[in-house]
Design an enzyme around this catalytic site. Sequence first.
Site, PDB file in Angstrom:
ATOM      1  CG  ASN A 183      60.302 -30.997   0.818  1.00 19.08           C
ATOM      2  OD1 ASN A 183      61.134 -31.262   0.477  1.00 19.08           O
ATOM      3  ND2 ASN A 183      60.150 -31.554   2.201  1.00 19.08           N
ATOM      4  CE  LYS A 184      53.990 -28.598   1.246  1.00 15.87           C
ATOM      5  NZ  LYS A 184      53.999 -27.482   2.285  1.00 15.87           N
TER       6      LYS A 184
END
Length: 383
Positions: A183-184
């Site tokens: 998700n980063k």
Amino acid sequence: MDYEFLPFSRPSISEAAIQDVVACLKSGWITTGPRVAQFTDALKEYFNAPHVLPLMSATTGLHLALLAMHLEPGDEVITTPLTFAATLNTIVLAGGKPVLVDIDPHTLNMDLNLLEAAITHRTRVIIPVHFAGLPVDLDLLYDIAHQHGIRILEDAAHAMGSAYKGKRIGSGGDTQVFSFHPNKNMTTGEGGCVVTRDQEMADQIARLRFHGVDRQAWNRYGKSGTQDYEIVLPGYKSNMMDIQAAIGIHQLNELTGFITRRNELAKRYQEALADWPQWSLPGTPAYEHLHSWHIYTPLIQEDSARMNRDEFMQAMKEKNIGTGLHYRAVHLYPYYRQAFGFKLGDFPQAEEVCERIVSLPLFPSMTDADHDRVLDVMYTIFN
Ligand SMILES: *Cc1c(COP(=O)(O)O)cnc(C)c1O
């Protein structure tokens, strides 16, 4: 019309990265090796930093960096209540006592006006979180920390690609930890790294991440043979694999493009939602910075929206759109209430934000049409 589910986040993995993972798998060397070495060098160049240590996660990075600071019982580590649980968990795992400073409701970063009041003679480390990729006011923070002889460990999990006053996060200061979770801002599957300008810290993390092995110690004792090593402390097993680095090398090359697209999408939200009474939009500080927009997190105005945050998230889900919750206030989790006596009312700004915050979909491969669809669905939900 039926639409596919639109997640709030999705990694962008290029065909070249996929091919390199396949090449790695076929090469016969899949754990830490030449690709991790290449990724390490690329990160050192990117940050212009002397020491970069790729690891299995940012969580392990925070943990090992804190262990390398040799906290003693009763030592205090200051951070923010608006963060992922890992920030506090690793303080406790490293033997420290978490002390929290409330947030500035405009930037959602730690309110530095409240910081000095939280510093005691036991304060050893401050862990600022660059929330959503918006850089903390580092000049002010480092000034305060230096006056008190306190170290700074930046939780830069959201801040890959962010810059403060023209300088990349990770290119100066004490020590930073970045996350490469899917998700980063860039990913290696799971993964993270520590960036530091402290040789001792780098050496200690290098030992801690791989069984406590010290190859220099073997050199010093003058034995021969490249397979030999000494165990100088009981270490962990936190090294990054070449399979992960194969993805990371490509992601790093694509990072600037990812951040540009994240900024376009965030600007699109800021402009489209500016007049909506149902939202209070993310604020930005006056100092020069580059925001990475890891997440786009407006606060719902319950009275105008005629629903609360959880109801909004449910309504979006029913329309096939994913949203995220970053975060619930960490101090109110059962462990933190019981172990450290935190309670409702301790950090009122964070508590209110945590009731109203929501992460709308934002990721590099999100199209303008996806973005319009999010706006249309929100309009339908509210009207
Ligand atoms: C994601 C995140 C972490 C942990 O990162 P991992 O790589 O998943 O271990 C730590 N702190 C913050 C603020 C995060 O968002």
